[in-house]
Scaffold this motif. Structure first.
Motif, short mmCIF file in Angstrom:
data_model
loop_
_atom_site.label_atom_id
_atom_site.label_comp_id
_atom_site.label_asym_id
_atom_site.label_seq_id
_atom_site.Cartn_x
_atom_site.Cartn_y
_atom_site.Cartn_z
N ILE A 1 3.26 -1.04 4.10
CA ILE A 1 2.75 0.30 3.75
C ILE A 1 3.95 1.20 3.52
O ILE A 1 4.92 1.18 4.30
N ALA B 1 -4.62 0.12 5.21
CA ALA B 1 -3.53 -0.84 5.49
C ALA B 1 -4.03 -2.28 5.59
O ALA B 1 -3.23 -3.22 5.51
N VAL C 1 5.12 -0.64 8.44
CA VAL C 1 5.23 0.66 7.77
C VAL C 1 6.70 0.90 7.44
O VAL C 1 7.54 0.87 8.35
N GLY D 1 0.84 -1.19 0.00
CA GLY D 1 0.00 0.00 0.00
C GLY D 1 0.87 1.24 0.00
O GLY D 1 1.77 1.37 0.83
N VAL E 1 0.85 5.33 0.24
CA VAL E 1 0.04 6.48 0.61
C VAL E 1 0.43 7.63 -0.31
O VAL E 1 1.58 8.08 -0.30
N CYS F 1 -2.59 -5.32 3.59
CA CYS F 1 -1.30 -4.98 2.96
C CYS F 1 -0.15 -5.67 3.69
O CYS F 1 -0.13 -5.74 4.91
N TYR G 1 -5.14 11.08 4.02
CA TYR G 1 -4.04 10.45 4.76
C TYR G 1 -3.81 11.06 6.13
O TYR G 1 -3.04 10.55 6.94
#
Lengths: 389, 389
Positions: free
Chosen positions: A79, A73, A101, A18, A20, A76, A63
């Motif tokens: 991220i 998320a 992340v 994913g 952003v 995923c 976001y």
């Protein structure tokens, strides 16, 4: 009859990443994701955005809203980011909830907050310009007295492409910015010979890879041209610059890409200017110019896969950005550019043309710097303006 | 909250190309479309298909339905194909209604109907195996008597990847096929040294470009390996093969790509085996191995843009297909392949793994054929099976 374009969710075959943001960096990441069989999902503001136009799994949302990020998320494997504007606290919250992340909040803050970055790099012994936080005219005057004028004033957060940077010859010139309430820092003006950039990747397991050092040419704070490798760079200076970039990636715990923008001083040494933790304009040349594009490298790194070869595929690669001109008819100008130079690669980001906006780039390859540079410039200028240079 | 993945139609920024079919060829075309800012639209059977997974503008519908094709074509600057199964009459109807279908029906029929192709190539003086239409056992016996056994029986329409081709040592072996009601033709078995392929592109305005001649290796009628350029090929034979391919493209009025599969005979001369008018397995090496990928070239050709340089970027490029094995866990095997060889390029098509199915390919580059071939095979075999060869 054909259906309307209403897409139900398709169970993924491969890993899901994913991203952003849905600008051109996400768009170009999709090219690499397609090859590797990775399902790329983007969080966009609108279906008109550059990446949203070409990515099936586009979700709309803000976001800055943690609940949006949580929903995004879900499902995923990792991220990551097309930009650096996601609040640090949100990233920490996602990480605490078990989301991978990459880069993480602790690393990313150094690309979000220039003062935190300077503090950390200074502590690590990385060469930086003299700098100080400034909260008013007195601080700035003191800084200018010690380090000389001009002084470079910077917004601590939120600047990019030259925005949030002011070169001031006197305290008077800075008055408006000082009064704006923006959190600011001052840096000594560096009388550099040229600007360099080093793009490195680092995986969660700690593998690190550096691309060749490139020279970047900026106009009004916007990167307009990248030459790979940086011409005439002393191999020891190149190794030192790569060493600095890898040291920063390791020291900050970066996962994914790290672009380190540097000033090269007379004599060859470098000081670090800015950091970015994502695919970067200085790495667009790698799409066709390196064995592994920066976008593939970023996907590999955030999924903790072994990194790819950063070897260039030609002795000289030049990338020139296409900035929007007065006439938006870019496609009508493909004809000349393609016929004129069958070897030049055109990238157009699917963005509306506005004057000065980065709308694409071109890349040329060869052995002779002047020739390759002239070809890339010719193509970029013609696409932007219709002129022949 | 994030929206569900319901996409409204977004007005296009660039040219729109509609591709009928959503297999891996359309999927890889999307990589090229992204770079050029072309909006690629595909007509799929389901959102699970290879290209549907990665293309925002995916429409569902049956390509055998003319109304579906009409609706699909609306707003497209050109219509092209991921496969050759669209009925000729539908293409003629679309063309009559003003749709730019590329290739057009008159050209495409030569890739759809092997007997029409043989008649035309024979009339053009292009070297082909001896051939004849056969409607029963008597025809086949007569053909075998004249040209010897084995005889290659082919379905006139609809075959691909070895399907629709039967090598028969006697009329008895052909009994089942002869009785099946399939429209058939016979060809003399060609005692070839090796198989070659020439990929060319031709634009509506008549510009033609040929990629280097490649050697293809088939197993059970499926292309499993491509070596670019064909090793040890005499330059005159190579030029002759390219000349034949360009002559066919011009003679048939092809717009877009044409892949010409050839047999090379002892002594060096070639005869034409099959034609395909779309991106082709024998051209996958061009994605990273040539200055212009076959997918970009096809988009340029169908939009009547000047064609790109077909120059290879390395002295030796080898592509090996990844065929599904018993264990579908391909992604778990990325780890070894990427760590073992940071320079190999992996392509995975986002298709469910089934034994023998083409699910991806790998490409390696270098200067030494044996070394490059070993690297590509190692990666492909490991991805497919987990074995180390």
């Amino acid at each position: 009859m054909t259906s309307v374009v209403t897409r139900r969710e398709t169970p993924p075959i491969g890993p899901v990443v994913g991203m952003v943001g849905a600008g051109q960096l996400a768009r170009m990441t999709q090219q690499a994701a397609i090859a590797l069989g990775i399902d790329l999902r983007v969080l966009a503001n609108s279906f008109d955005e550059s990446a949203a136009r070409v990515i099936a799994d586009t979700r709309l949302g803000d976001y800055r809203d943690l609940d949006v990020l949580r929903a995004f998320a879900e499902g995923c494997d990792a991220i990551t980011f097309d930009h650096e504007h996601v609040p640090t606290g949100h990233i920490e919250a996602l990480t605490a909830e078990g989301v991978a992340v990459r880069p993480g909040a602790e690393a990313l803050v150094h690309a979000q907050d220039k003062a935190v970055m300077r503090e950390r790099l200074t502590a690590m012994g990385v060469p930086c310009p003299a700098w100080a936080r400034v909260s008013g005219r007195e601080d700035l005057e003191a800084f200018g007295k010690e380090h000389g004028w001009p002084v470079v004033l910077k917004a601590v957060r939120g600047g990019y492409d030259g925005r949030g940077v002011w070169v001031c010859s006197s305290p008077e010139e800075a008055a408006e910015v000082l009064d704006s309430g923006t959190e600011l820092m001052a840096e000594a003006f560096v009388p550099f010979e040229r600007e360099l950039a080093v793009l490195v990747a680092r995986s969660p397991h700690g593998q690190g890879v550096s691309y060749p050092v490139v020279e970047t040419v900026q106009q009004d704070g916007i990167c307009v041209e990248v030459i790979a490798p940086a011409p005439g760079l002393d191999p020891e200076d190149a190794a030192q610059a790569q060493h600095i970039a890898l040291k920063i990636a390791n020291g900050l715990g970066v996962t994914g890409l790290l672009a380190v923008e540097m000033f090269q001083l007379p004599g060859g040494k470098v000081v670090v200017n800015e950091l970015a933790m994502r695919p970067h304009n200085s790495g667009h040349w790698t799409i066709e110019g390196s064995r592994t594009s920066q976008f593939e490298q970023h996907l590999r790194a955030v999924l903790d896969l072994p990194l790819g070869s950063p070897a260039p595929v030609a002795p000289v690669v030049v990338m020139v950005n296409v900035l929007g001109g007065a006439d938006p008819g870019v496609f009508g100008r493909y004809e000349h550019v393609m016929a004129h130079d069958p070897g030049v690669k055109i990238h157009f980001y699917g963005k509306e043309v506005r004057p000065g906006r980065k709308i694409g780039h071109v890349t040329a390859f060869g052995t002779d710097l002047d020739e390759v540079r002239a070809r890339a410039r010719h193509a970029a200028v013609h696409l932007a303006t219709g002129e022949y240079v």
